[in-house]
Each structure stands twice: as structure tokens, then as C-alpha cells.
Design a protein around this motif. Structure first.
Motif, PDB file in Angstrom:
ATOM      1  N   CYS A 167       0.833  -1.208   0.000  1.00 58.50           N
ATOM      2  CA  CYS A 167       0.000   0.000   0.000  1.00 58.50           C
ATOM      3  C   CYS A 167       0.867   1.257   0.000  1.00 58.50           C
ATOM      4  CB  CYS A 167      -0.923   0.005   1.217  1.00 58.50           C
ATOM      5  SG  CYS A 167      -2.357  -1.065   1.069  1.00 58.50           S
ATOM      6  N   LEU A 169       3.615   1.642  -1.365  1.00 58.00           N
ATOM      7  CA  LEU A 169       4.181   1.839  -2.696  1.00 58.00           C
ATOM      8  C   LEU A 169       3.161   2.320  -3.713  1.00 58.00           C
ATOM      9  CD1 LEU A 169       6.412  -1.380  -2.905  1.00 58.00           C
ATOM     10  CD2 LEU A 169       7.130   0.959  -2.332  1.00 58.00           C
ATOM     11  N   ALA A 170       1.878   2.339  -3.342  1.00 52.77           N
ATOM     12  CA  ALA A 170       0.845   2.639  -4.335  1.00 52.77           C
ATOM     13  C   ALA A 170      -0.123   3.737  -3.908  1.00 52.77           C
ATOM     14  CB  ALA A 170       0.053   1.368  -4.658  1.00 52.77           C
ATOM     15  N   LYS A 171       0.093   4.335  -2.731  1.00 48.02           N
ATOM     16  CA  LYS A 171      -0.845   5.341  -2.235  1.00 48.02           C
ATOM     17  C   LYS A 171      -0.173   6.710  -2.147  1.00 48.02           C
ATOM     18  CE  LYS A 171      -4.219   2.417  -1.323  1.00 48.02           C
ATOM     19  NZ  LYS A 171      -5.503   2.440  -2.046  1.00 48.02           N
ATOM     20  N   PRO A 172      -0.920   7.790  -2.431  1.00 52.36           N
ATOM     21  CA  PRO A 172      -0.359   9.136  -2.256  1.00 52.36           C
ATOM     22  C   PRO A 172      -0.273   9.505  -0.781  1.00 52.36           C
ATOM     23  CG  PRO A 172      -2.659   9.269  -2.920  1.00 52.36           C
ATOM     24  CD  PRO A 172      -2.278   7.808  -2.976  1.00 52.36           C
ATOM     25  N   GLN A 173       0.520  10.523  -0.480  1.00 58.25           N
ATOM     26  CA  GLN A 173       0.748  10.919   0.898  1.00 58.25           C
ATOM     27  C   GLN A 173      -0.544  11.338   1.600  1.00 58.25           C
ATOM     28  OE1 GLN A 173       3.484  10.874   2.749  1.00 58.25           O
ATOM     29  NE2 GLN A 173       4.915  10.165   1.189  1.00 58.25           N
ATOM     30  N   GLN A 250       9.465   4.145  -0.516  1.00 59.74           N
ATOM     31  CA  GLN A 250       9.153   4.358  -1.931  1.00 59.74           C
ATOM     32  C   GLN A 250      10.434   4.583  -2.741  1.00 59.74           C
ATOM     33  OE1 GLN A 250       6.392   7.648  -1.811  1.00 59.74           O
ATOM     34  NE2 GLN A 250       4.611   6.323  -1.498  1.00 59.74           N
ATOM     35  N   PHE A 309       7.287   7.873 -10.158  1.00 57.64           N
ATOM     36  CA  PHE A 309       6.499   6.987  -9.301  1.00 57.64           C
ATOM     37  C   PHE A 309       5.744   7.771  -8.229  1.00 57.64           C
ATOM     38  CE2 PHE A 309       9.053   3.747 -11.310  1.00 57.64           C
ATOM     39  CZ  PHE A 309       8.143   2.721 -11.460  1.00 57.64           C
ATOM     40  N   ASN A 313       1.533   7.454  -7.938  1.00 57.75           N
ATOM     41  CA  ASN A 313       0.712   7.244  -6.747  1.00 57.75           C
ATOM     42  C   ASN A 313      -0.504   8.162  -6.703  1.00 57.75           C
ATOM     43  OD1 ASN A 313       2.411   5.240  -5.888  1.00 57.75           O
ATOM     44  ND2 ASN A 313       3.522   6.504  -4.417  1.00 57.75           N
ATOM     45  N   HIS A 314      -0.543   9.148  -7.592  1.00 56.76           N
ATOM     46  CA  HIS A 314      -1.702  10.043  -7.708  1.00 56.76           C
ATOM     47  C   HIS A 314      -2.554   9.676  -8.924  1.00 56.76           C
ATOM     48  CE1 HIS A 314       1.032  12.417  -5.167  1.00 56.76           C
ATOM     49  NE2 HIS A 314      -0.028  13.065  -4.745  1.00 56.76           N
ATOM     50  N   THR A 345       1.374  17.016  -8.113  1.00 61.91           N
ATOM     51  CA  THR A 345       2.599  16.731  -7.348  1.00 61.91           C
ATOM     52  C   THR A 345       3.399  17.975  -6.984  1.00 61.91           C
ATOM     53  OG1 THR A 345       3.988  16.450  -9.328  1.00 61.91           O
ATOM     54  CG2 THR A 345       2.776  14.515  -8.541  1.00 61.91           C
ATOM     55  N   LEU A 382       0.806  -0.419 -10.636  1.00 57.76           N
ATOM     56  CA  LEU A 382       0.767  -0.110  -9.211  1.00 57.76           C
ATOM     57  C   LEU A 382       0.448  -1.346  -8.375  1.00 57.76           C
ATOM     58  CD1 LEU A 382      -1.038   3.357  -9.064  1.00 57.76           C
ATOM     59  CD2 LEU A 382       1.299   2.855  -8.334  1.00 57.76           C
TER      60      LEU A 382
END
Length: 408
Positions: A167, A169-173, A250, A309, A313-314, A345, A382
Motif C-alpha cells: 500500500c 508503494l501505491a498510495k499518495p501521501q 518508496q 512513481f 501514486n496520484h 505533485t 501499481l
């Protein structure tokens, strides 16, 4: 079950001997004897097939029997995998403890870059060995961007840890910040270990497409919990520290993939970049034919690769934003694409990466991005190809029965 199968088959052989003796009494009696033999041999073969299927499933999933190193520490491990995520986790696990399987930090990294694990047999750990592994875990304040590579095989990660790291590695902040605030009841922007485990379960459910057979033992500390909360689990985790941890993970994984493709060079060309982002996707078999158009594109360096990358994530936000263009019949060219990336970003993507993306997803060179193809393919990237396609155990079972019956 093995003893039962042997007894059934032996009994069938004995009946076969009796059938020959009965045959002297007449044809009808002989036919009846053969029918009995056929039924018993079929039953024996089916029993063998069931055992064979169970053994095969155990080999495929890595389920094995454990011998006790400490009294009560290890029990026979028996479980059935039901998704591609579970199959991947079990295949790359190299450790067993207290009736469960675990990854090392190196196992986790290899599950992201390799199709097959480096070893099949797992090491069974004692309580003393687990404590020794966890003792080598560095504290969060001294974390670096190569935590997992520096630990190597000195650590253990549970299935919940594995899903949580995927997760990350695949989710935005902002997705983590919202979830973090849910458990920050007093508003001090920090959570304890128990609250983090609840947070971990939320992200685990977001990755699973069905109820899992894996039930992580929360009483067993892992490298992840010790790193974030200390050896005694009494430290608090602030959001700023967690944010730094997420960014470090990441970058470490992105650097690993970059170096795996660059093979010692400090950069990738456009074609290598396309080959890398198409891994684990349905377009992977066509990567070469799509990448050759980007081979002439200038070099892409590590920081630029990591920046892509961050954008990826977005992806959900990107899809929402570009629909504002498509609803007004505005094609997504390089300028529109770059503008959306900056909005999401705060940083523009290098022109070399944008050109490589359009080389792969604008094959006719019309100057317009194939939006659906790009979004669906990057979504597969992702998830790293983990999409449950149904469990084939039934087909394997009937194939095994047919094969075993053909021997008699």
C-alpha cells in the motif's frame, strides 16, 4: 490418509487374486469380481489423487510441517491460498515461526523484482533466533533509504506487513494522512502501536479482494513494528516520522528497480524506462515493440525516475483531473499532461519521461495520449499484476484424478 490409500490398494490387489480364483466358477461370477476390482482400484486411485493434490497444493503454497525448536513455538502449518497476493507472499517466504510463515526484508524486495524466489526451503526459527533478528532492527530516527537492503535476511515481515508495504508503494501521501488522523483522537499527530495495527488492518482490507486465510499473530513483533515503535513497542509514531518512512520505502524500491534495469549505468534511456513501467502489466509481452520508439529519448536519471512513481501514486486524482479535458473534447497532449502532473505533485515531470510515455501510449504519433490505455496499464503496474483470477484447485483435482486412474 496415506495408510488408508495403501490399505485400499492392497485390498484391491487381494480382490484381484480372488477374482482369478472365482473365474473358474463361471463367467458371470468373474464379471462380478472384475466389477468389484474396478470399483476398489478406482477408489484407491482417487484416494491417491486426493493425497497427490494436497501434496501439490502444499508444495505450491509452501505449506510444510515444522519441527519444534522451542516447546510450543512451531506447529504444523496448514493453510490454503485464495489470491495472487497470498500465493506471492507464501512463495517468497523463507522463514517459519510459531505456526506462521514470514518474509525477510530481502524476500520482500525480491518479490517486487523477481518472478521466482531464490530458495524453496524455509528456515524454522526458535524464539531466541527471532529475538536476535529483531535486535538488529535500526530505530526509526536513524532510518535510511536502503533499510531493507541493509537488513537483508536479518528480519521478519508478516503477511499484514507485506500488504501494508505494498500500500505504501501505491498510495499518495494525503491518503495516509487522512487515515493517520482517524486514529489521532487527541490531535497530537501521533499514534501508538495498537492504533497502528488497526491502521494496518484498514490498508490490508483495501488490498484484499476477498477474506484471507492469513491471520497474523499480533503478539509476535516484526521488523516493521520494532522499527516504528521500538523493541518494547512503547514508542509513539508521529505523522512526520511516518511520512519520512513512507518516502524512504518508496525511494528504496524505485532505486532497486532503476538499478535492476540500468545494470551499472547512472541513467536509463527512454526505451529502458518504457520496459520498466510496463512490467507486471498486460502490455508486458508487447514491451519491446513499444519501447523501440523511445530508445532515442535522452537519459532518465534516478531522481527523475523516482519522481515519476510519486506521480503514479496520484493516478486516481490524475484520472479525475484529465476528465475535465475529455468532457470538453480537449485531447490530452504533452502540455495538458504536464500541467496536470504539476497540479497533483507540485513538480513537473522531465520532458524525457513525458516523451517516453507518449511514445508508448500514442503509437500513431497523433500527439494525443490514449488515456484509457495509460490509466488501466498504470493501475496494473501499481498493483504489480496482483489480480485474483480464481483459484484453480478444482481443475487441478480433476486432472490429478484422471491421471491417477489411467495408471490402473
Amino acid at each position: 490418509m496415506i495408510r488408508l490409500a495403501r490399505r485400499v490398494v492392497r485390498f484391491g490387489i487381494q480382490v484381484h487374486g480372488r477374482t482369478r480364483w472365482i473365474s473358474s466358477w463361471g463367467t458371470r461370477t468373474q464379471i462380478e469380481g472384475k466389477q468389484i476390482l474396478t470399483g476398489l482400484v478406482g477408489l484407491g486411485a482417487a484416494t491417491v489423487a486426493v493425497i497427490h493434490t494436497v501434496r501439490t497444493a502444499d508444495e505450491d503454497t509452501g505449506a510444510t510441517s515444522c519441527s519444534d525448536n522451542d516447546p510450543g513455538d512451531n506447529k504444523n502449518i496448514s493453510f490454503t491460498v485464495t489470491s495472487s497476493l497470498e500465493r506471492c507472499f507464501v512463495a517468497f517466504c523463507s522463514l517459519e515461526f510459531a505456526g506462521q510463515v514470514y518474509m525477510t526484508p530481502l524476500d520482500f524486495l525480491q518479490s517486487l523484482t523477481s518472478e521466482k524466489p531464490r530458495m524453496k526451503e524455509r528456515k524454522i526459527l526458535s524464539t531466541r533466533e527471532v529475538k536476535a533478528l529483531l535486535a538488529s532492527t535500526p530505530p526509526l530516527k536513524s532510518a535510511s533509504s536502503n533499510l531493507f537492503q541493509s537488513l537483508g535476511n536479518r528480519g521478519l515481515l508478516s503477511y499484514s506487513d507485506y500488504l501494508f508495504l505494498l500500500c505504501i508503494l501505491a498510495k499518495p501521501q494525503h491518503g495516509f494522512k487522512i487515515a493517520f488522523k482517524m486514529f489521532d483522537t487527541d490531535g497530537n499527530e501521533q499514534v501508538d502501536k495498537a492504533e497502528f495495527i488497526k491502521l494496518q488492518q484498514i490498508f490490508r482490507k483495501s488490498r484484499e479482494d476477498r477474506k484471507s486465510n492469513f491471520q497474523s499473530n499480533e503478539d509476535v513483533d516484526t521488523t516493521l513494528t520494532v522499527h516504528l515503535f521500538g523493541g518494547k513497542g512503547q514508542q509513539y509514531l508521529t505523522y512526520s516520522s511516518f511520512q519520512c518512512f513512507v518516502q524512504a520505502v518508496q525511494r528504496e524500491v524505485a532505486s532497486l528497480e532503476f538499478n535492476h534495469t540500468a545494470r551499472g549505468l547512472p541513467y536509463l534511456n527512454g526505451g529502458d524506462f518504457v520496459r520498466t513501467i510496463l512490467k507486471h502489466t498486460s502490455l508486458s509481452p508487447k514491451a519491446e515493440s513499444l519501447a523501440w520508439k523511445a530508445d532515442h529519448i535522452e537519459e532518465i536519471y534516478l531522481d527523475e525516475f523516482c519522481q515519476f512513481f510519486v506521480f503514479l501514486n496520484h493516478l486516481d486524482d490524475f484520472e479525475t483531473a484529465v476528465h475535465m479535458y475529455t468532457r470538453n473534447s480537449i485531447p490530452i497532449g504533452k502540455d495538458e499532461f504536464s500541467r496536470v502532473v504539476v497540479v497533483l505533485t507540485g513538480q513537473p515531470l522531465p520532458s524525457s519521461i513525458v516523451s517516453a510515455i507518449f511514445a508508448a501510449f500514442d503509437p500513431e504519433s497523433h500527439g494525443c495520449l490514449r488515456l484509457h490505455d495509460f490509466v488501466s496499464t498504470m493501475r496494473q503496474r501499481l498493483s504489480r499484476g496482483h489480480k485474483d483470477k480464481g483459484h484453480p484447485d478444482n481443475l487441478a483435482f480433476f486432472s490429478c484424478v484422471k491421471r491417477e486412474l489411467s495408471k490402473y
